[in-house]
Design a protein around this motif. Sequence first.
Motif, mmCIF file in Angstrom:
data_model
loop_
_atom_site.group_PDB
_atom_site.id
_atom_site.type_symbol
_atom_site.label_atom_id
_atom_site.label_comp_id
_atom_site.label_asym_id
_atom_site.label_seq_id
_atom_site.Cartn_x
_atom_site.Cartn_y
_atom_site.Cartn_z
ATOM 1 N N ASN A 11 0.812 -1.219 0.000
ATOM 2 C CA ASN A 11 0.000 0.000 0.000
ATOM 3 C C ASN A 11 0.841 1.262 0.000
ATOM 4 O OD1 ASN A 11 0.307 1.153 2.783
ATOM 5 N ND2 ASN A 11 -0.572 -0.786 3.425
ATOM 6 N N ALA A 12 1.990 1.271 0.668
ATOM 7 C CA ALA A 12 2.838 2.470 0.678
ATOM 8 C C ALA A 12 3.364 2.766 -0.727
ATOM 9 C CB ALA A 12 4.000 2.297 1.658
ATOM 10 N N SER A 13 3.716 1.721 -1.460
ATOM 11 C CA SER A 13 4.257 1.917 -2.806
ATOM 12 C C SER A 13 3.227 2.518 -3.740
ATOM 13 C CB SER A 13 4.754 0.578 -3.364
ATOM 14 O OG SER A 13 5.802 0.061 -2.580
ATOM 15 N N LYS A 26 9.804 11.010 -6.054
ATOM 16 C CA LYS A 26 9.824 9.950 -5.051
ATOM 17 C C LYS A 26 11.074 9.078 -5.163
ATOM 18 C CE LYS A 26 6.034 11.597 -3.645
ATOM 19 N NZ LYS A 26 6.114 12.572 -2.539
ATOM 20 N N VAL A 27 12.205 9.762 -5.216
ATOM 21 C CA VAL A 27 13.516 9.107 -5.256
ATOM 22 C C VAL A 27 14.304 9.548 -4.040
ATOM 23 C CG1 VAL A 27 15.710 8.941 -6.526
ATOM 24 C CG2 VAL A 27 13.535 8.976 -7.778
ATOM 25 N N ALA A 116 8.926 3.333 -4.555
ATOM 26 C CA ALA A 116 7.957 2.247 -4.691
ATOM 27 C C ALA A 116 8.615 0.877 -4.600
ATOM 28 C CB ALA A 116 7.200 2.372 -6.012
ATOM 29 N N LEU A 117 9.929 0.815 -4.824
ATOM 30 C CA LEU A 117 10.650 -0.457 -4.749
ATOM 31 C C LEU A 117 10.982 -0.833 -3.322
ATOM 32 C CD1 LEU A 117 12.201 -2.776 -6.248
ATOM 33 C CD2 LEU A 117 14.228 -1.305 -6.106
ATOM 34 N N SER A 118 11.496 0.109 -2.560
ATOM 35 C CA SER A 118 12.078 -0.211 -1.256
ATOM 36 C C SER A 118 12.056 1.018 -0.377
ATOM 37 C CB SER A 118 13.524 -0.693 -1.455
ATOM 38 O OG SER A 118 14.146 -1.006 -0.239
ATOM 39 N N ASN A 319 8.809 -1.611 1.309
ATOM 40 C CA ASN A 319 8.347 -0.556 2.202
ATOM 41 C C ASN A 319 7.604 -1.134 3.399
ATOM 42 O OD1 ASN A 319 8.995 2.097 0.920
ATOM 43 N ND2 ASN A 319 7.896 1.173 -0.794
ATOM 44 N N PHE A 320 7.990 -0.675 4.586
ATOM 45 C CA PHE A 320 7.297 -1.099 5.810
ATOM 46 C C PHE A 320 7.502 -0.028 6.871
ATOM 47 C CE2 PHE A 320 6.660 -4.294 9.390
ATOM 48 C CZ PHE A 320 5.281 -4.320 9.222
ATOM 49 N N PHE A 321 6.737 1.041 6.752
ATOM 50 C CA PHE A 321 6.836 2.148 7.695
ATOM 51 C C PHE A 321 5.499 2.865 7.770
ATOM 52 C CE2 PHE A 321 7.448 4.128 3.624
ATOM 53 C CZ PHE A 321 6.900 5.405 3.739
ATOM 54 N N ALA A 322 5.336 3.685 8.792
ATOM 55 C CA ALA A 322 4.169 4.551 8.929
ATOM 56 C C ALA A 322 4.675 5.949 9.254
ATOM 57 C CB ALA A 322 3.248 4.040 10.028
#
Length: 489
Positions: A11-13, A26-27, A116-118, A319-322
């Motif tokens: 979802n973040a990506s 978004k780089v 969007a990758l990482s 991606n795994f953050f809030a």
Amino acid sequence: MTGRTWVRLDNASNIFLAARTDADPKVFRLSAETDHEVDPELLQLALDETYEQYPLYHAVLRRGVFWYYLQDSDLRPRITGEELHTCAPIYRADRRNLLFRVTHHLRRINLEVFHALSDGTGALWFLSDLVTAYHRLRYPEDQPPQAGKARPGGPGGADATTVDREPVGSDPARELTGDSFAEYFRRDAAPAALTVVDAGQSTVAGSPPPDAGRGSQHGATASAPAPQPGRGGQRQPRVYHVRGTRTPDHRTRAVELTLPAQDVLALARAEGVSLTMYLTALFFDSIHRSSGGMGRHRTMAASVPVNLRQFFPSTSARNFFATVRVEHTYGRGADGVGEIARSLEAQFRPKATPEALEAKLRRFIRFERTPVLRVLPRPLKDVALGLVNRVNNRSLTVAISNMGRVSLPEPAETHVSRMFLHVSAARPQFCVVSHAGLLTVSFSSPYTETGHIREFARALSGHGVDVGVAAVRVTEAELAEVEHAEAAP
């Protein structure tokens, strides 16, 4: 389909794709500065080695009718000199290309990644392995005894985690698959066991160091905070937005400060707050001082990313953050840096608990998976998510990201001095990394003006902190000055 491995975006990506613009593609860039001029031939060999270990980084981005997905490819990365400006666009809808690039300039090795990758965690793992492989080739006599590597839990100040790596080839962090958002927060996922994994800093090798400031992650950079539905009807005050002159060709204005880490950490501890909240308060104060008057909107708000791996164990490099929002309104009490920092800390801590984060993310994923959104064609999803993101942006003044203190495996640790994080920015932003006793604060902005950075540096200098400054030229006059200097005999 061609039989290749593929996976839907997390979802973040999806937010990064919907929110990207010419000014903010978004780089993000992670850099390591060595003690010698980089050898491009050895760096290419090191990249070839590292690339083989990371199937995730082989992926290209494809577009389906209803969603985007990552697909494995046979493409090979090639290093280049620094031919483009920092955080130049990577993803192009009309091209099938890798979603990262590796460049070098003088003593720096740069890794740039499309978000969007990482996230910053995965990028830090990749860069760590890359610079370690490079230095093994550069200094074969400095090989340490074979030992298990460690992995940082992610750029997150004191929120990062150390996770032992599995043998090469079985490490899930390097794989294309694996969506930790779906694993922990989807409606049919069981409630997570809420335990703090660690409270160390971003550490690739060695034990977690002392606290350098709670609360962030690269990245993640906080340049595209996730939409936050379900705020319970609370009306937020209209926030102050920094305005300025756009850079001529949308290139990111980047300014780097280099500081003694312990000196700045001592200032935060003297106020009884984390480094992240102290620097955020100083950022607010610097913008306030340079604004020439804030007008009617006297509230400043910041987006602070939180690395979720500290609470919800994950070895995925995706991606795994809030994000957590904190704010301060001028004229409603004490407006000193210390008072602001303590107020921000008090706001941040209850919002950054695993319980609060899980509740927030479950709401967002329910929103994302509503039947109406699921059946919308992808272009309409982009429009919907883009609108939600723009509404969310109106509630923010700035964004920040603190990666904490990073340690690298030998022999890279001995030969790398400063490390940097740059982020393309829709608004003024700063990113913090600490390595080898040096704290780098990298400001990025879509505007040419740097008054707030000057005030930030002056404030630290006024406290006796030695501040080094370097700026990337972006205006026509600045670029012409460089061309003239290069043409001079």
